[in-house]
Design an enzyme around this catalytic site. Sequence first.
Site, mmCIF file in Angstrom:
data_model
loop_
_atom_site.group_PDB
_atom_site.id
_atom_site.type_symbol
_atom_site.label_atom_id
_atom_site.label_comp_id
_atom_site.label_asym_id
_atom_site.label_seq_id
_atom_site.Cartn_x
_atom_site.Cartn_y
_atom_site.Cartn_z
ATOM 1 N N MET A 1 16.511 -14.173 -15.691
ATOM 2 C CA MET A 1 17.037 -12.861 -16.049
ATOM 3 C C MET A 1 15.911 -11.925 -16.484
ATOM 4 O O MET A 1 14.895 -12.355 -17.029
ATOM 5 C CB MET A 1 18.075 -12.979 -17.154
ATOM 6 N N ASP B 1 16.923 -10.542 -23.690
ATOM 7 C CA ASP B 1 15.909 -9.821 -22.917
ATOM 8 C C ASP B 1 14.702 -9.397 -23.749
ATOM 9 O O ASP B 1 13.652 -9.060 -23.189
ATOM 10 C CB ASP B 1 16.518 -8.577 -22.264
ATOM 11 N N ARG C 1 21.568 -17.839 -21.758
ATOM 12 C CA ARG C 1 22.070 -17.219 -22.984
ATOM 13 C C ARG C 1 23.128 -18.049 -23.715
ATOM 14 O O ARG C 1 23.494 -17.720 -24.841
ATOM 15 C CB ARG C 1 22.620 -15.836 -22.676
ATOM 16 N N THR D 1 19.555 -9.662 -28.212
ATOM 17 C CA THR D 1 19.479 -9.671 -26.758
ATOM 18 C C THR D 1 18.483 -10.726 -26.344
ATOM 19 O O THR D 1 17.410 -10.848 -26.959
ATOM 20 C CB THR D 1 19.072 -8.326 -26.121
#
Length: 406
Positions: free
Chosen positions: A187, A143, A300, A141
Site C-alpha cells: 500500500m 501510510d 492494516r 494511518t
Amino acid sequence: MINIAVAQSGGPTCAINASLAGVIREALSDDRIEKVFGSKNGIDGIINDNLVDLSEQVNDEYSLGLLKCTPATLLGSCRIKLKPHCEDEATYETIFRTFEKNNIKAFFYIGGNDSMDTVHKLSLYAAQKGIDVKVVGIPKTIDNDVAITDHTPGYGSAAKYIATTVSEIIKDSSVYNLKSVTIIEIMGRDAGWLTASSALPRVNGQPAPQLIYLPEVPFSIDKFINDINKLHETENSVVVAVSEGLKDESGQYAASGHLSEAVDVFGHKYLAGLGKFLETVVSGRIGCKVRSIELNVMQRCSSHLSSGTDLDEAETVGREAVKASFNGVTGKMMVFKRVSTSPYEIKVESCDISLIANKEKLFPLEWITEDKNNVSDKALDYILPLIQGEIITPTKNGLPIHLELK
C-alpha cells in the site's frame, strides 16, 4: 461533570483501537468526566445521534487491554467529507445539537489526513459561533503520511507486518536453483513509507528485496526490467517491493490501463493490480519464473504482529488528547516529536490543525538511493524503533479474542 465523545474514521489500523482505549482510560481516571460516548461510524454517528456509552462497556483492565489489541475499528468507520459550514450549516447545527443534547464538551476524532479536515472544520465552526466544545484530532494511518507528526500510530505495526512477511517471502522465493522474480505490492498511494519498511530485513543480514520502488520518484518500466536483468547476472532470485501508487514520468499510474476509474468521496482513485501488471510485463520481457503478491488489507489488520511500541504510543496519544482538552486545547491534533533515535525517545505535543489538514508528508527523497530503486540505511534507522516489542493477544480455542460492543 461533563461528557466527552470519540469517533474513528478512515481506514482501520492495528493501533486505532489502542488510541480509543487511551481516551477511555484517561476519562475513567478523571472525575470531571461522567460519560465517554462513542460515535458509531465516525462523524456519521454524531450527525445521527447514534452514540454508545463506552464507559459502561469498556471500563476495566481486561476490556481495555482487549480493546488495545483488537484490530479494525470498534466503533466502525466512515469516509464522509463535510462541506464548509457556509455551504451546509444545517449539518453543523445538527452536530452541535447532538453535543449539546448529550452534554458533550470535548470531541476526539481518531483518523488520518481526511479526518483532520473534519477536525479543522468543526473547530472553526465552534470558534465562529462561540461554542465551548473542544475538538481535538488524534492521528492514525498505516501510510505515515500525516504532516508535522514524526510518525503516526498504526504505521509501526504495519511496517512490522510488512518486514516480517517480506522476510518470509525472501526465504520461500530462494529455494529453487532457477531464475525468478517475486513482486510484492504494498500500500502507498503517494507516499512510500510502507514500501520502504520492506527493507528492514537488511538489518538482520538478508539481502532482499534487492529492488524497492517508491511513488516519490517516477517509475520506468524499461529501467525496472534493466534493474532485474542486471541482478540476474549474479543472482537467481530477485525480490521486488513496489508501492501501489507508482507513476510514470507523465504522472500517470504505472498500471493505469488496469485500474478502475472509480474514486472515493475525497477524490482518491481506487488502486490495485500493479503487482499483477508487472508480473505480466516480466513474464513477457524476461520470461523467467515470476509471481506477484499483493499484501492488501493484511497490512492494516494483522494484529497478531502488532508492534508493542506502536500500540503503547497509540494509547499514550489518546490519553494525552484528553488531558490537552482540559488545558484548553482545541482545533489541534496531537503529534509525536522525536527527541532521539538512539536511544529512541519521543514526546507528545499538539499542533494547529490548519498545518495538518489536507497536507501530506512524503518519504524523504534523500533517503532514496541514487539509482532510485532502494532506500538508504537512514530510512531503516528511522523505522526500526517503531516496530519494537511484541503483543500477547488473549486467545480461546487457539484463536485470538477481540472485543465486541454489545
